[in-house]
Scaffold this active site. Structure first.
Site, short mmCIF file in Angstrom:
data_model
loop_
_atom_site.label_atom_id
_atom_site.label_comp_id
_atom_site.label_asym_id
_atom_site.label_seq_id
_atom_site.Cartn_x
_atom_site.Cartn_y
_atom_site.Cartn_z
N GLY A 65 0.97 -1.23 -0.04
CA GLY A 65 0.07 -0.16 0.12
C GLY A 65 0.71 1.49 0.11
O GLY A 65 2.08 1.12 -0.27
N ILE A 101 2.15 3.13 2.58
CA ILE A 101 3.43 2.95 3.30
C ILE A 101 4.33 1.74 2.64
O ILE A 101 5.54 2.04 2.80
CB ILE A 101 2.78 2.50 4.75
CG1 ILE A 101 2.10 3.71 5.52
CG2 ILE A 101 4.21 2.51 5.55
CD1 ILE A 101 1.44 3.28 6.83
N SER A 122 0.97 -8.43 -2.49
CA SER A 122 -0.13 -7.58 -2.93
C SER A 122 -1.27 -8.12 -2.98
O SER A 122 -1.63 -8.67 -3.94
CB SER A 122 0.50 -6.50 -3.95
OG SER A 122 -0.78 -5.54 -4.29
N ARG A 123 -2.02 -7.76 -2.20
CA ARG A 123 -3.43 -8.53 -2.29
C ARG A 123 -4.50 -7.82 -3.36
O ARG A 123 -5.11 -8.50 -3.94
CB ARG A 123 -4.38 -8.31 -0.88
CG ARG A 123 -3.81 -8.98 0.24
CD ARG A 123 -4.36 -8.97 1.40
NE ARG A 123 -4.56 -7.53 1.86
CZ ARG A 123 -5.33 -6.80 2.86
NH1 ARG A 123 -6.16 -7.53 3.25
NH2 ARG A 123 -5.37 -5.57 2.89
N THR A 157 4.90 -2.86 12.20
CA THR A 157 4.46 -1.67 12.41
C THR A 157 3.08 -1.42 12.00
O THR A 157 2.63 -0.28 11.54
CB THR A 157 5.47 -0.56 11.88
OG1 THR A 157 5.61 -0.93 10.43
CG2 THR A 157 6.69 -0.48 12.22
N ARG A 167 -0.63 -3.82 12.73
CA ARG A 167 -1.71 -3.73 13.89
C ARG A 167 -0.96 -5.15 14.58
O ARG A 167 -0.72 -6.23 14.01
CB ARG A 167 -2.71 -4.17 13.32
CG ARG A 167 -3.62 -2.72 12.87
CD ARG A 167 -3.84 -2.05 14.02
NE ARG A 167 -4.64 -0.90 13.92
CZ ARG A 167 -4.08 0.51 13.76
NH1 ARG A 167 -2.89 0.62 13.60
NH2 ARG A 167 -4.87 1.43 13.54
N GLU A 192 -2.91 -3.80 23.92
CA GLU A 192 -1.97 -2.68 24.04
C GLU A 192 -2.41 -1.71 25.14
O GLU A 192 -3.91 -1.62 25.18
CB GLU A 192 -1.90 -1.81 22.92
CG GLU A 192 -1.09 -2.31 21.71
CD GLU A 192 -1.35 -1.51 20.38
OE1 GLU A 192 -1.98 -0.58 20.42
OE2 GLU A 192 -0.29 -1.67 19.67
N HIS A 245 3.78 1.58 20.01
CA HIS A 245 2.89 1.99 19.13
C HIS A 245 3.14 3.43 18.81
O HIS A 245 2.25 4.40 18.76
CB HIS A 245 1.24 2.03 19.43
CG HIS A 245 0.40 1.87 18.44
ND1 HIS A 245 -0.74 0.92 18.43
CD2 HIS A 245 0.48 2.61 17.35
CE1 HIS A 245 -1.43 1.21 17.16
NE2 HIS A 245 -0.64 2.07 16.52
#
Length: 321
Positions: A156, A158, A177-178, A232, A234, A263, A282
């Site tokens: 994506g 990022i 890449s989906r 980095t 989830r 978290e 995070h």
């Protein structure tokens, strides 16, 4: 008395001047929650009959949203939407927005920082020296980063930026890449190929029911025993019990985790207490620039919606009005 009221469930910065200024200039009062549990948020939404909800990390459930019949928008101060009941919002005609591009540079930079730290054993050496141990031979064998392979799971925005930066450092880059997205100089491969080829595996996919714990025992067995996992994205993407077991079995060399599930996590247990694991709280999204950008834009999204305009970045296909 203000015309509109907005509930802010939680925030991860020191003050709220940006939010208050944008909202107050448009006759909107900000109601700031002091507790972010479901019952407290629902009670506050009901008490003030809020017209909008702004949220950072707190869970915005059906109970919270339905507490006020006036809610027209739930605006995420961030990218991921896994803390918002999207299905309920859509069924009630409530807009859901986010800021998907506010911290692209920061997350890419943080991912690279973690990659450097893994490659050069920065955290381990620092811990040793702070403990009085000054011995360069104490660490595992290190290899030159240039020429090694970074595997990016999720090409994506990022992922593309990370790939560009990594290639400038001389890393080879492969990606999954989906969506079928490609980019020059990056080989798009299937997951098994990526795991087998990569010296560093970077997770940059959203948390969805399909991706929850999608990185577990099966995936770790396919990685090089000298490879590192970097997350980095989830925390829910990774099966942390399986990661702890894989590290114990020597199936990978280490990990760097900016996100955990839950978290905050229990830092006294594996994998978080493993000396081969780097943990940051995070923090990948944070910079002065990124927070100013995100906070101002999300506040404006709320204002636009309450004024009958369709704001930017509506994520559930609805329009205002």
């Amino acid at each position: 008395m203000a015309k509109f009221h907005v509930l802010l469930t939680d925030y991860a910065w020191e003050e709220l001047e940006i939010e208050k200024q944008v909202l107050a200039d448009n006759d909107v009062e900000l109601i700031v929650a002091t507790a972010k549990d479901e019952d407290s948020l629902a009670a506050l939404a009901k008490e003030h009959q809020v017209d909008a909800i702004m949220t950072n990390w707190a869970q915005v459930t059906k109970k919270v949203i339905s507490a006020s019949p006036n809610v027209k928008i739930v605006a995420r101060l961030g990218i991921g939407l896994d803390n918002i009941d999207m299905e309920y919002c859509t069924s009630q005609g409530i807009l859901v927005t986010n800021t998907p591009d506010y911290c692209l540079t920061e997350v890419a930079e943080h991912t690279l920082a973690l990659l450097f730290a893994c490659a050069r054993k920065v955290a381990m050496y620092h811990h040793d020296t702070m403990s009085g141990k000054y011995d360069l031979t104490a660490g595992p064998i290190m290899r030159r980063m240039e020429g090694q392979t970074l595997g990016i799971v999720g090409l994506g925005n990022i992922g593309v930026l990370l790939a560009q930066k990594a290639k400038c450092l001389g890393l080879n880059v492969v990606a999954t890449s989906r969506s079928g997205k490609t980019m020059d100089g990056v080989e798009t491969v299937d997951m098994d190929t990526l795991l087998a080829k990569s010296d560093y595996v970077s997770l940059l996919i959203p948390a969805t029911p399909e991706t929850k714990k999608s990185f577990g025992a099966e995936q770790f067995k396919k990685m090089k025993p000298t490879a590192y996992l970097i997350n980095t994205a989830r925390g829910a993407i990774v099966d942390h019990d399986a990661l702890a077991a894989a590290l114990e079995a020597g199936e990978l060399a280490g990990a760097a985790l900016d996100v955990q599930d839950p978290e905050p996590c229990d830092l006294t247990i594996a994998p978080y207490n493993d000396p081969r694991v780097i943990v940051t709280p995070h923090a990948a999204f944070v910079s002065v620039e990124s927070l100013e950008n995100m906070r101002g834009r999300v506040s404006q999204q709320v204002v636009d919606c309450l004024q009958g305009k369709t704001p930017e970045n509506v994520r559930n296909g609805l329009t205002a009005g």
